[in-house]
Design an enzyme around this catalytic site. Structure first.
Site, PDB file in Angstrom:
ATOM      1  N   ASP A  28     -10.725  75.242  26.511  1.00  0.00           N
ATOM      2  CA  ASP A  28     -11.247  73.475  27.138  1.00  0.00           C
ATOM      3  C   ASP A  28     -10.943  73.123  28.373  1.00  0.00           C
ATOM      4  OD1 ASP A  28     -10.596  69.858  27.549  1.00  0.00           O
ATOM      5  OD2 ASP A  28      -9.515  70.459  25.498  1.00  0.00           O
ATOM      6  N   SER A  81     -13.186  65.261  26.086  1.00  0.00           N
ATOM      7  CA  SER A  81     -12.048  66.044  25.234  1.00  0.00           C
ATOM      8  C   SER A  81     -12.722  66.020  23.254  1.00  0.00           C
ATOM      9  CB  SER A  81     -11.265  66.303  24.929  1.00  0.00           C
ATOM     10  OG  SER A  81     -10.784  67.470  25.606  1.00  0.00           O
ATOM     11  N   HIS A 140     -13.096  57.079  29.380  1.00  0.00           N
ATOM     12  CA  HIS A 140     -12.069  56.054  27.990  1.00  0.00           C
ATOM     13  C   HIS A 140     -13.026  55.070  28.415  1.00  0.00           C
ATOM     14  CE1 HIS A 140      -9.232  59.825  27.394  1.00  0.00           C
ATOM     15  NE2 HIS A 140      -9.728  59.447  28.319  1.00  0.00           N
ATOM     16  N   ARG A 170      -8.243  60.537  37.690  1.00  0.00           N
ATOM     17  CA  ARG A 170      -8.324  61.485  37.407  1.00  0.00           C
ATOM     18  C   ARG A 170     -10.234  61.984  36.398  1.00  0.00           C
ATOM     19  NH1 ARG A 170      -4.322  64.357  34.176  1.00  0.00           N
ATOM     20  NH2 ARG A 170      -5.082  65.261  32.180  1.00  0.00           N
ATOM     21  N   ASP A 171     -10.416  60.943  36.226  1.00  0.00           N
ATOM     22  CA  ASP A 171     -12.593  61.458  35.652  1.00  0.00           C
ATOM     23  C   ASP A 171     -12.995  60.803  36.533  1.00  0.00           C
ATOM     24  OD1 ASP A 171     -11.405  61.316  32.901  1.00  0.00           O
ATOM     25  OD2 ASP A 171     -11.609  59.845  32.660  1.00  0.00           O
ATOM     26  N   ARG A 206      -2.911  55.932  35.113  1.00  0.00           N
ATOM     27  CA  ARG A 206      -2.771  55.953  33.395  1.00  0.00           C
ATOM     28  C   ARG A 206      -1.880  56.733  32.724  1.00  0.00           C
ATOM     29  NH1 ARG A 206      -8.542  59.295  32.655  1.00  0.00           N
ATOM     30  NH2 ARG A 206      -7.505  59.961  30.938  1.00  0.00           N
ATOM     31  N   ARG A 213      -0.950  60.329  25.505  1.00  0.00           N
ATOM     32  CA  ARG A 213      -1.547  59.858  23.481  1.00  0.00           C
ATOM     33  C   ARG A 213      -0.723  61.601  22.833  1.00  0.00           C
ATOM     34  NH1 ARG A 213      -6.944  63.545  26.346  1.00  0.00           N
ATOM     35  NH2 ARG A 213      -5.770  65.175  26.733  1.00  0.00           N
ATOM     36  N   ARG A 286     -11.820  55.350  23.666  1.00  0.00           N
ATOM     37  CA  ARG A 286     -12.079  56.303  23.501  1.00  0.00           C
ATOM     38  C   ARG A 286     -10.535  56.050  22.769  1.00  0.00           C
ATOM     39  NH1 ARG A 286     -11.398  61.806  26.368  1.00  0.00           N
ATOM     40  NH2 ARG A 286      -9.945  62.777  25.905  1.00  0.00           N
ATOM     41  N   ALA A 287     -10.183  57.035  21.939  1.00  0.00           N
ATOM     42  CA  ALA A 287      -8.475  56.783  21.330  1.00  0.00           C
ATOM     43  C   ALA A 287      -8.254  57.163  21.145  1.00  0.00           C
ATOM     44  CB  ALA A 287      -9.980  57.226  19.799  1.00  0.00           C
ATOM     45  N   ARG A 289      -6.001  57.956  24.285  1.00  0.00           N
ATOM     46  CA  ARG A 289      -5.245  57.252  24.975  1.00  0.00           C
ATOM     47  C   ARG A 289      -4.673  55.853  24.516  1.00  0.00           C
ATOM     48  NH1 ARG A 289      -3.345  60.669  27.730  1.00  0.00           N
ATOM     49  NH2 ARG A 289      -4.961  62.697  28.877  1.00  0.00           N
ATOM     50  N   LYS A 361      -3.089  68.543  24.108  1.00  0.00           N
ATOM     51  CA  LYS A 361      -4.306  68.902  23.353  1.00  0.00           C
ATOM     52  C   LYS A 361      -4.677  69.157  21.795  1.00  0.00           C
ATOM     53  CE  LYS A 361      -5.952  68.989  27.221  1.00  0.00           C
ATOM     54  NZ  LYS A 361      -7.841  67.767  27.456  1.00  0.00           N
ATOM     55  N   ASP A 430      -8.250  72.864  31.188  1.00  0.00           N
ATOM     56  CA  ASP A 430      -8.620  71.586  31.605  1.00  0.00           C
ATOM     57  C   ASP A 430      -7.041  70.652  31.721  1.00  0.00           C
ATOM     58  OD1 ASP A 430     -10.669  69.009  31.263  1.00  0.00           O
ATOM     59  OD2 ASP A 430      -8.314  68.469  29.812  1.00  0.00           O
ATOM     60  N   HIS A 434      -6.843  69.402  36.485  1.00  0.00           N
ATOM     61  CA  HIS A 434      -6.955  67.789  35.947  1.00  0.00           C
ATOM     62  C   HIS A 434      -6.043  67.391  37.138  1.00  0.00           C
ATOM     63  CE1 HIS A 434      -9.489  65.826  33.189  1.00  0.00           C
ATOM     64  NE2 HIS A 434      -9.530  65.890  31.747  1.00  0.00           N
ATOM     65  N   ASP A 471     -15.425  72.859  25.128  1.00  0.00           N
ATOM     66  CA  ASP A 471     -15.008  71.471  24.434  1.00  0.00           C
ATOM     67  C   ASP A 471     -16.177  71.209  26.539  1.00  0.00           C
ATOM     68  OD1 ASP A 471     -13.305  70.922  26.526  1.00  0.00           O
ATOM     69  OD2 ASP A 471     -12.743  69.469  25.263  1.00  0.00           O
ATOM     70  N   HIS A 472     -16.247  71.179  26.932  1.00  0.00           N
ATOM     71  CA  HIS A 472     -16.948  70.707  27.984  1.00  0.00           C
ATOM     72  C   HIS A 472     -16.283  71.544  29.420  1.00  0.00           C
ATOM     73  CE1 HIS A 472     -12.892  69.503  29.297  1.00  0.00           C
ATOM     74  NE2 HIS A 472     -13.295  68.204  27.632  1.00  0.00           N
ATOM     75  N   HIS A 501     -14.217  66.076  35.081  1.00  0.00           N
ATOM     76  CA  HIS A 501     -14.951  66.941  33.841  1.00  0.00           C
ATOM     77  C   HIS A 501     -15.669  67.234  34.729  1.00  0.00           C
ATOM     78  CE1 HIS A 501     -12.980  65.920  30.320  1.00  0.00           C
ATOM     79  NE2 HIS A 501     -11.657  67.013  30.847  1.00  0.00           N
TER      80      HIS A 501
HETATM   81  O1  LIG Z   1      -7.852  62.292  29.049  1.00  0.00           O
HETATM   82  C1  LIG Z   1      -8.246  62.720  29.705  1.00  0.00           C
HETATM   83  O2  LIG Z   1      -7.077  63.456  29.941  1.00  0.00           O
HETATM   84  C2  LIG Z   1      -9.210  63.309  30.705  1.00  0.00           C
HETATM   85  O3  LIG Z   1      -9.523  61.599  31.059  1.00  0.00           O
HETATM   86  C3  LIG Z   1     -10.058  63.724  29.991  1.00  0.00           C
HETATM   87  O4  LIG Z   1     -10.070  64.622  29.544  1.00  0.00           O
HETATM   88  P1  LIG Z   1     -10.447  65.644  28.620  1.00  0.00           P
HETATM   89  O5  LIG Z   1     -11.468  64.836  27.513  1.00  0.00           O
HETATM   90  O6  LIG Z   1      -9.947  66.496  28.518  1.00  0.00           O
HETATM   91  O7  LIG Z   1      -8.619  64.915  27.188  1.00  0.00           O
HETATM   92 MN   LIG Z   2     -11.748  68.308  26.782  1.00  0.00          MN
HETATM   93 MN   LIG Z   3      -9.837  66.961  30.008  1.00  0.00          MN
END
Ligand SMILES: O=C(O)[C@H](O)COP(=O)(O)O
Ligand SMILES: [Mn+2]
Ligand SMILES: [Mn+2]
Length: 514
Positions: A28, A81, A140, A170-171, A206, A213, A286-287, A289, A361, A430, A434, A471-472, A501
């Protein structure tokens, strides 16, 4: 083959040998970038990944993991992700939530849908509450989508609107929360000039409020519930700009972790708790969280924390967040229909799967991988193992996370020969990336590399095949850069640490010639 011409039967691959165990390793947040001191993957000791890079050219590819190549709206959209694992699991690209919401807002179709009609039923007597991540990160949610929704909802009859904001950092860069709240306040004051009673009602960072999640820590969702629904929080302010500015004065403050706050009137009364007869929209597309808060808002039977008061509301998600649970029941925009994913093909062809990661994850290699569906396709053919993540910490204090434990589980699954596909997500690059802690991210990358080694050694022992990919990007570039690629300095001449990211490509290593 069915009468429609579709068949689950998989043909033999022209080159791949049959009957071999396949390990699929997703690192990740592990991209490729120029080697400098902000590239933690380069700085870290990563002998396993280095040796893969030295492999024959037909055994690797650098692939794009951002923008339109993966179904995101524009080339400026970094990968994430959800899109990464959706694409890896489905083997196909889908227009993602961000893009679908853009279409629905631009065409106005969002206001004709069942979800909007459902919340609109409350507009006459109740308040419309909008809860979500306030930034332009595009992972998100997006600020411009919230702005359009505010405008559209008020034009379609909402007279009283309360926004419950979750600050990002974070983003997007840490510290940007103030600007986003100012922008929103400005929009809301314009709505007020038009006679709409619109205000920010509560907020918080957040990662500390609402957006947990995979059930890692329900306390996060509870803090949000207390502020958003009950109107209770340790900090009370008369405006959200004041709240965010004040809370950021703490030297350890960080947008991701701001404590919960509520906005109160002159008499100290919260301006927007969620009450019977109100409408609520969670505006993240996005789902992962949003699933936990959706359960708290929607489920009658709920035992994760004491909700104290459960208002009778009309609740809709921006999208439906879980296709298996049909959660929430009402939503403004249809989610992408991610069908016939690889996992489903595998069970139809008698191929046994093992999937594993740690909690933070876990859903990436199960829920996202399977097209945003929770649960098994066929429990007799699949085993999903979740290693509990440490809760309540930022991962720079434990940068090794559970990489070793994940690798051990994968190794044992491979050596047991009970599975044909063993897939894992290694979160370190990842999750530690972050936090913006560069030193810790270097330690994280080393730990992930060691985990890869353990898995590849096991594959070698059984004569199996591996795919190692990501994934990124994230850990390979930890600094904001200017157009010429140099670190962009702030007004005090300091570098700005990048917690988000990146737009960098990712590796795809195969142990066979494709
Ligand atoms: O939700 C998160 O932690 C970040 O906004 C994005 O990270 P992820 O896409 O690697 O989960
Ligand atoms: Mn990811
Ligand atoms: Mn991430």
């Amino acid at each position: 083959m069915s009468s429609s011409g579709f068949s689950w039967k998989l043909e033999d691959h022209p080159k791949l040998p049959k009957g071999k165990t396949v390990a699929v390793v997703v690192l990740d947040g592990w991209g490729e970038a120029n080697p400098d001191k902000y590239n933690c993957i380069h700085v870290a000791e990563t002998p396993t990944m280095d040796s893969l890079k030295k492999g024959a050219p037909e055994k690797w590819r650098l692939v794009r993991a951002h923008g339109t190549a993966v179904g995101l709206p524009t080339e400026d959209d970094m990968g994430n992700s959800e899109v990464g694992h959706n694409a890896l699991g489905a083997g196909r690209i889908y227009a993602q939530g961000a893009k679908l919401v853009d279409f629905a807002l631009a065409s106005g179709k969002i206001y004709e849908g069942e979800g909007f009609k459902y919340i609109k039923e409350c507009f006459d007597k109740g308040t419309l509450h909008l809860i979500g991540l306030l930034s332009d990160g595009g992972v998100h949610s997006r600020l411009d989508q919230l702005q359009l929704l505010l405008k559209g909802a008020s034009e379609n009859g909402a007279k009283r609107i309360r926004v419950h904001v979750l600050t990002d950092g974070r983003d997007v860069l840490d510290g940007t929360s103030v600007g986003f709240v100012e922008t929103l306040e400005n929009d809301l004051s314009k709505l007020r000039e038009k006679g709409v009673d619109a205000q920010i009602a509560s907020g918080g960072g957040r990662m500390y409020v609402t957006m947990d999640r995979y059930e890692n820590d329900w306390g996060v969702v509870k803090r949000g519930w207390d502020a958003q629904v009950l109107g209770g929080a340790p900090h009370k302010f008369q405006t959200a700009v004041e709240a965010v500015k004040k809370l950021r004065e703490d030297p350890n403050a960080n947008d991701q972790y701001l404590p919960p706050f509520v906005i109160v009137d002159e008499s100290g009364k919260p301006v927007g708790p969620i009450l019977d007869g109100d409408a609520v929209v969670t505006f993240n597309f996005r789902a992962d969280r949003m699933v936990m808060i959706a359960k708290a808002l929607e489920y009658e039977d709920f035992d994760k924390f004491d909700r104290v008061r459960v208002p009778k509301i009309h609740y809709a998600g921006m999208l439906q967040y879980d296709g298996e649970l049909k959660l929430p029941k009402h939503y403004l925009v249809d989610p992408p229909e991610i069908e016939r994913t690889s996992g489903e093909y595998l069970v139809h062809n008698g191929i046994r799967t093992f999937a594993c990661s740690e909690t933070v994850k876990f859903g990436h290699v199960t829920f996202f991988w399977n097209g945003n569906r929770s649960g098994y396709f066929d429990a007799s053919m699949e085993e999903y193992v979740e290693i509990p993540s440490d809760a309540g910490i930022t991962f720079n204090v434990q940068p090794k996370m559970k990489a070793l434990e994940i690798a051990e589980k994968a190794r044992d699954a491979i050596l047991s020969r009970k599975f044909d596909q063993v897939r894992v997500n290694l979160p370190n690059g990842d999750m530690v990336g972050h936090t913006g802690d560069i030193e810790a991210t270097v330690v994280a990358c080393k730990a992930a590399d060691e985990a890869v080694k353990m898995i590849l050694d096991a594959i070698e022992q059984v004569g199996g095949i591996y795919v190692v990919t990501a994934d990124h990007g994230n850990a390979e570039d930890m600094v904001k850069r200017n157009k010429s690629g140099q670190p962009a300095l702030d007004k005090n001449g300091n570098i700005q640490v990048l917690t988000s990211h990146t737009l960098q490509p990712v590796w795809n290593f195969l142990s066979f010639s494709s």
